[in-house]
Design a protein around this motif. Structure first.
Motif, short mmCIF file in Angstrom:
data_model
loop_
_atom_site.label_atom_id
_atom_site.label_comp_id
_atom_site.label_asym_id
_atom_site.label_seq_id
_atom_site.Cartn_x
_atom_site.Cartn_y
_atom_site.Cartn_z
N TYR A 298 31.61 22.27 -28.34
CA TYR A 298 31.97 23.31 -27.36
C TYR A 298 31.16 24.59 -27.49
O TYR A 298 31.18 25.44 -26.62
CB TYR A 298 33.48 23.59 -27.53
N ASP A 301 28.75 25.80 -24.46
CA ASP A 301 29.42 26.33 -23.25
C ASP A 301 30.02 27.70 -23.53
O ASP A 301 29.94 28.61 -22.70
CB ASP A 301 30.53 25.36 -22.81
N LYS A 304 27.40 30.48 -23.78
CA LYS A 304 26.94 30.86 -22.45
C LYS A 304 27.95 31.80 -21.79
O LYS A 304 27.58 32.81 -21.21
CB LYS A 304 26.77 29.58 -21.61
N LYS A 305 29.22 31.45 -21.94
CA LYS A 305 30.28 32.30 -21.34
C LYS A 305 30.27 33.69 -22.00
O LYS A 305 30.49 34.70 -21.32
CB LYS A 305 31.65 31.64 -21.54
#
Lengths: 349, 134
Positions: A298, A301, A304-305
């Motif tokens: 994870y 992702d 990036k967030k």
């Protein structure tokens, strides 16, 4: 030809002068704060200014450490006690900005950085100067998870706070050092210091450069012995690493580290270390913890967030998994190139 | 009076004797040599700085073999130096993190015995690293 001998002789001296010029003095200072050794390097022509900047920084760090202590009586423990009452109260003015930032970053990390889980961390024995001996029972963990607080349980209205979960106990250990370092560097800038590096127990932020080259940081192997890579910091940049090797205990042959996964109540155990480069100390600190907890499936992702593009992870098999932008920055030590290296997808938006 | 610099330089070079050429050669040789002397990052540890509490650090050579005992807040921490490496062999901290961290030999690295407030910094005249991240 005599008239040319002097200029030629001067040529002998010139290189030495040229090599020496442009080198400001580098001053080193050390002190204990935040439960670790703080090392400060300042490059400046004015030693009096550097001395003053370092002394101010250590005084600030000492105060912050005492005010933000998670388990010894402090402004933070007072705040936790008031939050647990569920009543409105006026927040301490020095603590409020850090609580607001913690809330913001916790939401950004989808709760994997959670500054409200002091009770869960305490149950694992990490709120103590002694090494924990035994993990908490499954029953204890289940009970704490059932009522696990989040930052949404902290209501903020102006300078007032109110808690919505009696289990709420603040622990800012995953953000406080980064926040403090960035504040410290900003104060140094305000004093006129242009080049400084603060090392707070292995977490580092720098401004300016070392002189003739950027600040160069070695990244220790997760095994603890030796350097695996190095990185040159930008003009205003931090490098933070979360690892399973620093604070841990072994029980019944299994190793338990201090970074707790709020999804399971147990220490995150799928990553050996995770390194983040970012310009702001507080977010670099919180992100290194959150991405460590996120684990191999994870972290990309979530990075990036969170707007983090330079990340290097060492997994439990010793593989290096890093983002393309981190690959451009990092210089692996010769022996480390034999490790399996995986380049992730780009983390830039 | 106006001089043609190119003509002057050419004229001077034609008139230069062996000694002049030697000085010129040595000067050019000194440029990269002195540059490398001031800029190189050999990274070899030259000494350790031992900090106890907030007292000024004390510097010890890292050559040869020796044991240094310092008294911190909780008691004695014993530092061992052996052939360019350094480790803590005993300290009153309950978690024993500094003892367990073993040998250190990288300039820029620190060993910290926290409860006793003893810090050991590995320093070099020309540090390879300005700090160690972990």
């Amino acid at each position: 030809m005599k008239s040319f001998r002097w200029p030629l002789a001067m040529l002998l001296v010139l290189p030495v002068l040229l090599a020496a010029c442009g080198k400001q003095d580098l001053y080193r200072y050390q002190s204990f704060a935040f439960g670790t050794l703080i090392e400060v390097k300042i490059r400046d022509n004015d030693k009096t200014l550097a001395d003053r900047a370092a002394a101010d920084l250590f005084a600030d760090f000492d105060r912050m450490h005492n005010d933000w202590h998670a388990w010894q009586p402090s402004k933070l423990t007072q705040t936790s006690a008031l939050l647990a009452t569920g009543e409105w109260f006026t927040a301490d003015s020095t603590l409020l900005p850090l609580i607001k930032l913690s809330k913001q970053y916790s939401l950004l990390s989808n709760g994997l950085f959670n500054p409200t889980i002091g009770k869960l961390i305490q149950s694992w024995g990490f709120h103590d100067s002694e090494r924990p001996q035994i993990p908490p029972s499954q029953e204890t963990i289940t009970r704490l998870l059932d009522t696990l607080p989040t930052v949404n349980d902290i209501e903020i209205e102006g300078n007032r706070l109110r808690g919505h979960n009696p289990q709420l106990q603040l622990d800012l250990g995953a953000i406080a050092k980064g926040y403090a370092i960035s504040i410290g560097l900003q104060k140094m800038r305000n004093l006129g210091i242009k080049h400084a590096l603060i090392n707070a127990g292995g977490d580092l932020c720098g401004i300016g450069d070392r002189g003739q080259r950027p600040w160069r940081i070695g990244i220790r192997k997760p095994s603890g012995n030796g350097i695996m890579a190095s990185i040159e910091l930008g003009k205003d940049e931090c490098v933070f690493t979360s690892g399973d090797y620093e604070r841990y205990f072994t029980y019944d042959g299994k190793r338990y580290n201090h970074i707790i996964d709020t999804r399971t109540g147990y220490p995150a155990d799928k990553v050996a270390s995770l390194t983040v480069l970012y310009k702001k100390g507080a977010l670099a600190d919180a992100a290194s913890t959150a991405l460590f907890v996120a684990g191999p499936d994870y972290w990309q992702d979530l990075a990036k967030k969170m707007g983090i593009s330079d990340v290097m992870m060492i997994d439990k098999r010793g593989r290096i998994i890093m983002s393309p932008s981190m690959q451009e920055r990092i210089k692996l030590e010769p022996g480390e190139k034999e490790r399996e290296i995986i380049i992730s997808k780009s983390l830039t938006q | 009076m106006i001089y043609d610099l190119r003509l002057l330089t050419l004229n001077a070079m034609i008139k230069m004797k062996v000694g002049d050429w030697l000085i010129l050669f040595l000067s050019l040789l000194l440029v990269p040599l002195s540059w490398s002397m001031t800029q190189s990052d050999s990274g070899a540890v030259a000494a350790i700085e031992v900090t106890v509490g907030n007292q000024p650090p004390v510097v010890y050579s890292i050559k040869g073999r020796q044991q240094i005992t310092v008294t911190g807040e909780l008691g004695n921490s014993v530092i061992e130096i052996r052939d360019g490496k350094v480790r803590i062999i005993s300290s009153p901290g309950k978690r024993q993190l500094c003892v367990l961290s073993g040998w250190h030999q990288q300039s820029g690295d620190n060993i910290v015995c926290l409860p006793n407030k003893v810090g050991v910094s590995l320093i070099s005249n020309r540090e390879q690293f300005d700090g160690i991240n972990f």
